[in-house]
Design an enzyme around this catalytic site. Structure first.
Site, PDB file in Angstrom:
ATOM      1  CG  HIS A 181      36.727  37.441  36.545  1.00  0.00           C
ATOM      2  ND1 HIS A 181      37.014  38.557  35.813  1.00  0.00           N
ATOM      3  CD2 HIS A 181      37.298  36.405  35.883  1.00  0.00           C
ATOM      4  CE1 HIS A 181      37.711  38.216  34.738  1.00  0.00           C
ATOM      5  NE2 HIS A 181      37.906  36.918  34.760  1.00  0.00           N
ATOM      6  CG  ASN A 210      39.213  39.286  30.515  1.00  0.00           C
ATOM      7  OD1 ASN A 210      38.371  39.317  31.413  1.00  0.00           O
ATOM      8  ND2 ASN A 210      40.034  38.264  30.342  1.00  0.00           N
TER       9      ASN A 210
END
Ligand code: HDD
Length: 716
Positions: free
Chosen positions: A101, A174
């Protein structure tokens, strides 16, 4: 000296909330006009602003253009503390990027409770309708480095930090409700497999390579997530148009200590939307910052993105009845089984002041939880509870990262932890321990403090997974069978693309063998697309259930909103364009909550047929149609003729059509349409706008023209 330093406003504060750091006053922004300049002896520019530029020690600097040297043509002197401080600081400007990420964009905003959840949780921010708490939300891709493109095929992170009056609650989720693996011990392997291969350093931000599919082919539990990752969810049109999921089962605990299981869901109010793969590929080249720019611009122009928060609430007794384990993060709970309960909404209404200080330094952690919310025994979640605090230590370099403004709670914070690298708070007094009698009644434990829900924990210590985690294919089948035809086609095409990039035939075969367990027809289509024979199914621990009832809620298209809100329509103009077309399109599009973006052959704009100038929002070469949700072709006859010799214009039209967009056109665009090979009435999505843009807008609101797809690319 003292009175002199008072006259230096930039020295009075360490941090300015708005308008940049000390020494970078607002007036220095080019938007706000230019400063008085003078030319130095060597021809360099000096500026005067009235705000003194200083070193980090607050020492006023007279010359930031020339280092100190022995003679104008002589060597630089070590004595130059201004130069040394500046270069040293610069050399240390980067911190380790997130291992996953790393590429992210974030914004500030608020969460507002709309329905009291007091029946289920004692969390203070969820008690009363109307309670608002600040949030900081960061969206991200997973695999690429911090400088990678925004539109690879990838999962998107959706992390929200709620600054509540009981401390920070981080919902680190997510845009896909399930995950690749069931046990945190496999996370490093999963990530190593998807990241650049260690010997060659490529590919960056791409799952289409041998190591990823090698790992996947050996991890049947990842099959369900693979279906999602190969779907259009992994190539979103905008970060404003993605769902968010907490993924794991969590617990809510109310004032009476009663616990209810919960799954968290975010839904964007303007609907979910994705691009098509060819478009994603082209956007990555045309604007690697496509999502970051889109989020920033939307907030900057007042089109604040908004999500609704829903809970899926169920009891332990309910959970026992499901034919999957709610502690298994590779499974979802169909909404048909447990419907969503509306809780509140999140609005993102402020861009960060500084990308590094906020977006880069924000440290999310699923272990940041407030009273009334608790964990479950999901083994992936349990591993995460360790990993995030650990990663922040190496990334931010100090156990005091919680003192950074973006991470600090916005409620009072007291304890006896002390010292460490870069401590910025200055604790007072002689006492740094507890219990004590010397601090005159300082911070102590409170009955309102966090209490872990007393859940039963027993068993033999084993390295073993519950049998209830073993069905790896039924929900993959559920997902695939719940998709519309175009969505299924895209999953097949994505698998053909990704596996087509795999160089080792045995890996491809193993993946195909997993796919047979999901759906033999799907596997056959992928095998045919690759041009290879279909292998036998890989042995499955538990056979896939034969009959699954599709869940329409899992399909993007079946839940798409007919709206242009938050979208962008591009209009291609030339000298001689009819102003009425531009005006009417602009009005109609804006009434729908969309923006009109004027694309002209040159950045300076065009001269309309009435002789008036029309400014361009972008020049054609830098504004391909992949940037827009729908396009209008409004050149004059002469202009269209000239554009038939311009590759960027032909691609503009061909791509808009090829990417299944609604294309509006005036009669005078005929030559350009013909050159791009698009018939003026090819389908319902190619619309004449000479008599007004209403029909065009009506079609554009419906989204893409998916029925056009078999005309423009292979459906495997
Ligand atoms: Fe993770 C970052 C989401 C499993 C270890 N993760 C990170 C971020 C998101 C997620 C959104 C970025 C936060 C930000 O914007 O800064 N991760 C998930 C989800 C998972 C998940 C939804 C499964 C349901 N993660 C997971 C596991 C582990 C990690 C199993 C380790 C055992 N994740 C991390 C990390 C990161 C991270 C290494 C990297 C940077 C950071 O934490 O702050 O600790």
């Amino acid at each position: 000296m003292a009175s002199k330093s008072k006259s230096l406003p930039s020295q009075s504060k360490n941090v300015e909330p708005k308008g940049g750091s000390p020494g970078a006053p607002k007036s220095s922004s080019p938007k706000n006009g230019s400063l008085k300049t003078s030319i130095g002896k060597g021809g360099e520019t000096h500026q005067t602003s009235g705000v003194a530029f200083t070193t980090n020690q607050g020492i006023p600097v007279s010359d930031d253009q020339n280092s100190l040297r022995g003679g104008t043509r002589g060597p630089t002197l070590l004595e130059d503390f201004v130069l040394r401080e500046k270069i040293t600081h610069f050399d240390h400007e980067r911190i380790p990027e997130r291992i996953v990420h790393a590429r992210g964009s974030a914004a500030h905003g608020y969460f507002e409770t709309e329905v009291s959840m007091s029946k289920y949780t004692s969390a203070s921010f969820l008690q009363k309708k109307g309670t608002r708490v600040p949030v900081f939300t960061r969206f991200s891709t997973v695999a690429g480095g911090s400088g990678s493109v925004d539109l690879p095929r990838d999962v998107r992170g959706f992390a929200v930090k709620f600054y509540t009056d009981q401390g920070n609650f981080d919902l680190v989720g997510n845009n896909i409700p399930v995950f690749f693996i069931q046990d945190a011990i496999k996370f490093p392997d999963l990530i190593h497999s998807v990241k650049m291969e260690p010997d060659r350093g490529f590919p960056q931000a791409a799952s289409a390579h041998d190591t990823f599919w090698d790992f996947i082919s050996l991890m049947p539990e990842s099959t369900h997530m693979i279906m999602w990752a190969m779907s259009d969810r992994a190539i979103p049109r905008s970060l404003r148009m993605i769902d968010g999921f907490g993924v794991h089962t969590f617990r809510l605990v109310n004032d009476e200590g009663v616990s209810t299981f919960v799954k968290f869901h975010w839904r964007p109010t303007i609907g979910c939307q994705s691009v098509v793969w060819d478009e994603a590929v082209k956007i990555s080249g045309a604007d690697p910052d496509f999502h970051r720019r889109d989020l920033w611009t939307a907030i900057d122009t007042g089109a604040y993105p908004e999500w609704e928060l829903f809970f899926q609430l169920f009891s332990e007794e309910d959970a026992k009845k499901f034919d999957f384990d709610v502690l298994d993060p590779t499974k979802l709970i169909p909404e048909e089984l447990v419907p969503l309960t509306k809780v509140g909404r999140m609005v993102l209404d402020r861009n960060p002041d500084n990308f590094f200080a906020e977006t880069e330094q924000v440290a999310y952690c699923p272990a940041n939880i407030v009273p009334g919310i608790d964990f479950s025994d999901d083994p992936l979640l349990q591993g995460r509870l360790f990993s995030y605090l650990d990663t922040q230590l190496s990334r931010l370099g100090s156990s005091n990262f919680h003192e950074l403004p973006i991470n600090a709670p916005k409620c009072p914070m007291h304890n006896f932890q002390r010292d460490g690298h870069m401590r910025t708070t200055v604790p007072k007094g002689r006492v740094a321990y507890e219990p004590n009698t010397l601090d005159g009644g300082g911070a102590r434990e409170t009955p309102k403090g966090y209490v872990t829900h007393p859940r039963a924990v027993s068993g033999v210590a084993v390295r073993e997974r519950s049998k209830s985690f073993s069905d790896h294919f039924t929900q993959a089948k559920l997902f695939f069978s719940s998709q519309t035809e175009p969505e299924q086609n895209h999953i097949v095409a994505a698998l053909v693309f990704e596996l087509g990039k795999v160089e080792t035939p045995a890996i491809r075969d193993r993946v195909l063998g997993q796919l047979v367990n999901v759906d033999a027809k799907l596997a056959k289509r992928v095998a045919d697309g690759l041009g290879v024979p279909l292998p036998a199914a890989v042995p499955a621990a538990v056979p896939t259930k034969k009959n699954v009832t599709p869940s329409p809620k899992l399909s993007l298209l079946q839940n798409a909103k007919a709206t242009l809100q938050g979208r962008v329509v591009g209009i291609l103009v030339t000298d001689g364009t009819d102003p009425a077309v531009v005006d009417r399109t602009k009005k109609t599009v804006e009434k729908e909550g969309a923006k009109l973006f004027v694309v002209a052959p040159k950045a300076s704009g065009v001269k309309l047929s009435n002789g008036k100038a029309l400014a361009a929002d972008g020049a054609l070469a830098g504004s391909p149609s992949v940037f827009f949700d729908a396009v209008v072709l409004a050149p004059s006859t002469e202009g269209a003729k000239a554009l038939t010799k311009e590759g960027a214009a032909i691609d503009f039209v061909r791509d808009a059509f090829g990417h299944l967009k609604v294309v509006g056109h005036v009669k005078s665009a005929a030559a350009l349409l013909a050159k791009a090979g698009v018939e003026a009435n090819a389908d319902r999505g190619v619309v004449a706008v000479d008599d007004g843009p209403e029909k065009f807008v009506g079609e554009a609101k419906k989204g893409r023209v998916f029925e056009r797809e078999p005309e423009v690319r292979t459906v495997y």
